[in-house]
Design a protein around this motif. Structure first.
Motif, PDB file in Angstrom:
ATOM      1  N   VAL A  85       4.789  -0.814  -7.493  1.00 45.97           N
ATOM      2  CA  VAL A  85       4.462   0.551  -7.097  1.00 45.97           C
ATOM      3  C   VAL A  85       4.204   0.597  -5.592  1.00 45.97           C
ATOM      4  CG1 VAL A  85       3.607   1.223  -9.364  1.00 45.97           C
ATOM      5  CG2 VAL A  85       2.036   0.178  -7.716  1.00 45.97           C
ATOM      6  N   LEU A  86       3.841   1.757  -5.102  1.00 50.10           N
ATOM      7  CA  LEU A  86       3.697   1.983  -3.673  1.00 50.10           C
ATOM      8  C   LEU A  86       2.789   0.975  -2.981  1.00 50.10           C
ATOM      9  CD1 LEU A  86       4.181   3.800  -1.184  1.00 50.10           C
ATOM     10  CD2 LEU A  86       2.331   5.267  -2.010  1.00 50.10           C
ATOM     11  N   SER A  87       1.635   0.698  -3.574  1.00 53.62           N
ATOM     12  CA  SER A  87       0.677  -0.217  -2.939  1.00 53.62           C
ATOM     13  C   SER A  87       1.230  -1.623  -2.825  1.00 53.62           C
ATOM     14  CB  SER A  87      -0.636  -0.235  -3.719  1.00 53.62           C
ATOM     15  OG  SER A  87      -0.411  -0.474  -5.093  1.00 53.62           O
ATOM     16  N   PHE A 313      18.289   4.949 -10.809  1.00 48.71           N
ATOM     17  CA  PHE A 313      17.403   6.099 -10.985  1.00 48.71           C
ATOM     18  C   PHE A 313      16.328   6.095  -9.905  1.00 48.71           C
ATOM     19  CE2 PHE A 313      19.209   5.446 -15.123  1.00 48.71           C
ATOM     20  CZ  PHE A 313      19.236   6.683 -15.747  1.00 48.71           C
ATOM     21  N   PHE A 314      16.035   7.256  -9.326  1.00 47.84           N
ATOM     22  CA  PHE A 314      14.914   7.344  -8.389  1.00 47.84           C
ATOM     23  C   PHE A 314      13.592   7.425  -9.143  1.00 47.84           C
ATOM     24  CE2 PHE A 314      11.791   9.603  -5.811  1.00 47.84           C
ATOM     25  CZ  PHE A 314      11.814   8.858  -4.643  1.00 47.84           C
ATOM     26  N   TYR A 315      13.576   8.203 -10.229  1.00 44.15           N
ATOM     27  CA  TYR A 315      12.337   8.356 -11.002  1.00 44.15           C
ATOM     28  C   TYR A 315      12.365   7.474 -12.245  1.00 44.15           C
ATOM     29  CZ  TYR A 315      10.873  12.344  -8.194  1.00 44.15           C
ATOM     30  OH  TYR A 315      10.480  13.138  -7.154  1.00 44.15           O
ATOM     31  N   TRP A 316      11.236   6.868 -12.516  1.00 46.35           N
ATOM     32  CA  TRP A 316      11.079   6.055 -13.708  1.00 46.35           C
ATOM     33  C   TRP A 316      10.682   6.926 -14.898  1.00 46.35           C
ATOM     34  CZ3 TRP A 316      12.196   2.193 -16.554  1.00 46.35           C
ATOM     35  CH2 TRP A 316      11.349   1.787 -17.599  1.00 46.35           C
ATOM     36  N   LYS A 327      10.772   1.300  -3.349  1.00 46.01           N
ATOM     37  CA  LYS A 327      11.296   0.419  -2.300  1.00 46.01           C
ATOM     38  C   LYS A 327      12.051   1.230  -1.253  1.00 46.01           C
ATOM     39  CE  LYS A 327      14.056  -3.786  -1.689  1.00 46.01           C
ATOM     40  NZ  LYS A 327      14.871  -4.828  -2.400  1.00 46.01           N
ATOM     41  N   ALA A 328      12.855   2.196  -1.687  1.00 43.38           N
ATOM     42  CA  ALA A 328      13.620   3.025  -0.765  1.00 43.38           C
ATOM     43  C   ALA A 328      12.706   3.916   0.075  1.00 43.38           C
ATOM     44  CB  ALA A 328      14.612   3.885  -1.539  1.00 43.38           C
ATOM     45  N   VAL A 329      11.647   4.456  -0.544  1.00 43.02           N
ATOM     46  CA  VAL A 329      10.711   5.313   0.179  1.00 43.02           C
ATOM     47  C   VAL A 329       9.994   4.524   1.269  1.00 43.02           C
ATOM     48  CG1 VAL A 329       8.497   6.530  -0.042  1.00 43.02           C
ATOM     49  CG2 VAL A 329      10.342   6.994  -1.660  1.00 43.02           C
ATOM     50  N   VAL A 330       9.465   3.375   0.911  1.00 42.87           N
ATOM     51  CA  VAL A 330       8.679   2.581   1.870  1.00 42.87           C
ATOM     52  C   VAL A 330       9.563   2.016   2.979  1.00 42.87           C
ATOM     53  CG1 VAL A 330       7.212   0.537   2.128  1.00 42.87           C
ATOM     54  CG2 VAL A 330       6.912   2.056   0.170  1.00 42.87           C
ATOM     55  N   LYS A 331      10.815   1.737   2.669  1.00 40.56           N
ATOM     56  CA  LYS A 331      11.734   1.215   3.692  1.00 40.56           C
ATOM     57  C   LYS A 331      11.848   2.180   4.864  1.00 40.56           C
ATOM     58  CE  LYS A 331      16.396  -0.640   4.322  1.00 40.56           C
ATOM     59  NZ  LYS A 331      17.701  -0.935   3.662  1.00 40.56           N
ATOM     60  N   GLU A 332      11.770   3.484   4.588  1.00 38.22           N
ATOM     61  CA  GLU A 332      11.858   4.474   5.656  1.00 38.22           C
ATOM     62  C   GLU A 332      10.657   4.411   6.603  1.00 38.22           C
ATOM     63  OE1 GLU A 332      13.081   8.376   4.781  1.00 38.22           O
ATOM     64  OE2 GLU A 332      14.355   7.806   3.095  1.00 38.22           O
ATOM     65  N   PHE A 333       9.538   3.898   6.122  1.00 35.63           N
ATOM     66  CA  PHE A 333       8.316   3.851   6.914  1.00 35.63           C
ATOM     67  C   PHE A 333       8.051   2.486   7.547  1.00 35.63           C
ATOM     68  CE2 PHE A 333       6.509   6.977   3.593  1.00 35.63           C
ATOM     69  CZ  PHE A 333       7.120   8.038   4.240  1.00 35.63           C
ATOM     70  N   GLU A 334       8.750   1.476   7.103  1.00 31.69           N
ATOM     71  CA  GLU A 334       8.362   0.101   7.430  1.00 31.69           C
ATOM     72  C   GLU A 334       8.218  -0.154   8.919  1.00 31.69           C
ATOM     73  OE1 GLU A 334       9.596  -4.491   6.306  1.00 31.69           O
ATOM     74  OE2 GLU A 334      10.765  -2.806   5.530  1.00 31.69           O
ATOM     75  N   GLU A 335       9.212   0.207   9.700  1.00 32.83           N
ATOM     76  CA  GLU A 335       9.154  -0.087  11.131  1.00 32.83           C
ATOM     77  C   GLU A 335       8.055   0.693  11.837  1.00 32.83           C
ATOM     78  OE1 GLU A 335      10.656  -2.492  12.808  1.00 32.83           O
ATOM     79  OE2 GLU A 335      11.347  -3.106  10.824  1.00 32.83           O
TER      80      GLU A 335
END
Length: 343
Positions: A85-87, A313-316, A327-335
């Motif tokens: 999950v996100l955390s 699928f984006f949503y579980w 993973k895709a959401v957080v990748k946008e914020f990583e840098e």
């Protein structure tokens, strides 16, 4: 029939809470070492909701939750997803090999080197239950552990993450008047601002935060006949909530905004930029009934269907992203997170 307009409110706050002794696993290029303290609901819960018989609130302890989670033996671990999950993904950005454990697993005399997770699935910012305490009660628990010295009072270079889906607080907004929506949004954002202030009073140096994601969650976009609205738009509650949060939180010195709303829309909105997900509105694990839940079993019969390729699928389920979705959401914020925290 007219399809329900989808809107989900999620608040993500990364708070650089000051220095906890350098016991973190992992390294960063800057040499800085961080601990992570997590507050919120199912977006970030890693096993705080009590284990009990299968029900909607306890579903994360049962199949098919965790069925693609290689980090935890491909079995349920209390996470509201098929994987991490996100955390979990934010912990990896901080250089941690795994996210901090759930607070309910805490040993009496200490804190895990990674930090601690206070988030509980089903909690709200304002609303809560005995098993799913709201944001204020979660922060109170953290403050007590600091006061008693269980968590080191020197909080430099620790990070606090607050993430809410908004489901608990805004679940009845469709039946609320504009005045009632505004009153609820005022209360929710007041409580968020209060939590930020309390954490900063404990030594917060930096705050990283985001606007709520909006739109096409399966929870709200699915019609009574099982069709998902591909042209869903945001409800006014999102605009109202965001404007209040802008005034109360984003204007504070040291607050850095990460747009979780945009990240969701880029991957699963009406006109997504990303082509990674074949299924953007339909959940991978879908209840047979609109009022049902993923994993539901009655008389030995499964009351849900399960997609064979979760990564498409984006949503579980009806509100939570898949492992691939987070993973895709957080990748946008990583840098930007790494730059902000000097990692």
């Amino acid at each position: 029939m007219k399809l329900t307009v989808a809107a989900v409110c999620a608040i993500l706050l990364l708070l650089n809470v000051g220095h906890v002794e350098s016991r973190r696993h992992g390294d960063s290029d800057s040499g800085r070492q961080y601990k992570l303290f997590v507050f919120g609901d199912e977006f970030v819960d890693t096993g705080n909701y009590p284990v009990a018989d299968l029900a909607k609130n306890t579903r994360a302890w049962y199949y098919p939750y965790g069925s693609n989670d290689k980090d935890h033996g491909a079995s349920p671990s209390g996470r509201f997803s098929n994987g991490l999950v996100l955390s979990d993904f934010f912990a990896r950005i901080l250089g941690q090999k795994e996210s901090p454990p759930a607070e309910r697993k805490r040993e009496q005399d200490g804190v895990d080197p990674f930090g601690m997770n206070f988030a509980v699935g089903g909690a709200g910012v304002v609303e809560g239950t005995r098993d799913a305490p709201n944001l204020g009660r979660q922060v109170d628990k953290f403050r007590r552990l600091v006061r008693h010295g269980i968590i080191d009072k020197d909080l430099t270079d620790s990070v606090a993450l607050i993430a809410f889906s908004g489901r608990r607080d805004y679940e009845r907004f469709d039946d609320m008047s504009s005045t009632e929506v505004k009153a609820m949004a005022q209360q929710v954002t007041d409580n968020i601002a209060d939590a930020v202030e309390q954490l900063m009073d404990l030594g917060v140096e930096k705050v990283v935060t985001t606007l709520p994601p909006i739109g096409c969650t399966p929870w709200l976009s699915r019609s009574d006949d099982g069709v998902y609205d591909a042209k869903c738009d945001s409800q006014k509650v999102v605009t109202i909530h965001n404007s209040y949060l802008e005034e109360k939180v984003f204007q504070e010195k040291g607050v850095f905004n990460l747009d979780l709303e945009a990240a969701f829309n880029h991957n699963a909105g009406p006109s997504p930029r990303s082509k990674h997900f074949k299924y953007r509105l339909e959940p991978c694990c879908e209840s047979s009934e609109k009022s049902g839940y993923c994993g539901q079993v009655e008389d030995g019969e499964e009351q849900y269907t399960l997609g064979s390729k979760p990564d498409k699928f984006f949503y579980w389920d009806d509100i939570n992203p898949t492992h691939a979705g987070w993973k895709a959401v957080v990748k946008e914020f990583e840098e930007s997170i790494k730059n902000f925290l000097d990692i």
